[in-house]
Design a protein around this motif. Structure first.
Motif, short mmCIF file in Angstrom:
data_model
loop_
_atom_site.label_atom_id
_atom_site.label_comp_id
_atom_site.label_asym_id
_atom_site.label_seq_id
_atom_site.Cartn_x
_atom_site.Cartn_y
_atom_site.Cartn_z
N GLN A 111 1.19 -0.80 0.11
CA GLN A 111 0.31 0.08 -0.23
C GLN A 111 0.58 1.31 0.26
N LYS A 112 1.84 0.93 1.05
CA LYS A 112 2.79 2.43 0.83
C LYS A 112 3.50 2.36 -0.20
N ALA A 113 4.24 1.44 -1.36
CA ALA A 113 4.74 1.75 -2.61
C ALA A 113 3.71 2.76 -3.29
N PHE A 114 2.19 1.72 -3.34
CA PHE A 114 1.42 2.67 -4.23
C PHE A 114 1.09 3.81 -3.66
N GLN A 115 1.42 4.56 -3.15
CA GLN A 115 1.13 5.44 -2.33
C GLN A 115 2.42 6.48 -2.76
N ASP A 116 4.10 6.06 -3.04
CA ASP A 116 4.56 6.60 -2.85
C ASP A 116 5.15 6.64 -4.19
N HIS A 117 4.37 6.12 -5.13
CA HIS A 117 5.29 5.08 -6.53
C HIS A 117 3.78 5.85 -7.47
N HIS A 118 3.18 6.61 -6.69
CA HIS A 118 1.80 7.06 -7.52
C HIS A 118 0.77 6.03 -8.50
#
Length: 161
Positions: free
Chosen positions: A89-96
């Motif tokens: 989830q965090k990676a989806f946020q961080d990498h748009h």
């Protein structure tokens, strides 16, 4: 009516269900777990992906009775208890890797299952795993990038889109 018992997000639940009740309906309407989305009703979009006994499953194609005795994990179950985000989830946020967010729970669940089986997938392996998920907003470049990042791989060589 038949009764089903399953463990959902670590909690055992028991409910009567009509034989035609889909797992997605059971989760959303019966248990109030609305993070699992219904997008197409035809098993095409992947917005309804959950884990059943550790495997990614489209919950719109599975009857609730088929999950009797199973361990089911929804997007709510992969979110840490502190209300934060798991690494995917965090990676989806961080990498748009998301825009409207409708497909995101299914994408996260598919990605989580992929990373459990293959901790360091290639971009092509990620694309293959996402074949059953449709995103109408982002394209897939940033989703692939997010999953690579969640796996701990360097994404600096990927062009930004």
């Amino acid at each position: 009516m038949p009764q089903v018992t399953m463990t959902v997000n670590g909690r055992q639940v028991m409910r009567e269900v009509e034989g035609r009740t889909l797992l997605v309906q059971f989760l959303r309407e019966g248990l109030g777990l609305t993070g699992t989305h219904v997008g197409c009703d035809t098993s095409q979009c992947g917005a309804c992906v959950v884990h059943v006994d550790g495997k990614a499953v489209k919950s719109c194609t599975m009857l609730a009775a088929e999950a009797d005795g199973a361990e089911v994990t929804t997007i709510e179950g992969v979110t840490p208890a502190d209300g934060g985000m798991n690494p995917v989830q965090k990676a989806f946020q961080d990498h748009h890797g998301l825009q409207c967010g409708f497909c995101t729970p299914g994408m996260v669940m598919t990605a989580t299952a992929l990373l459990a089986e293959n901790p360091r997938p290639s971009p092509q392996e990620i694309r293959d795993a996402l074949e059953g998920n449709i995103c109408r907003c982002t394209g897939y470049h940033n989703i692939v990038k997010a999953i690579l990042a969640a796996s701990g791989q360097d994404v600096s060589a990927l062009a930004a889109e």
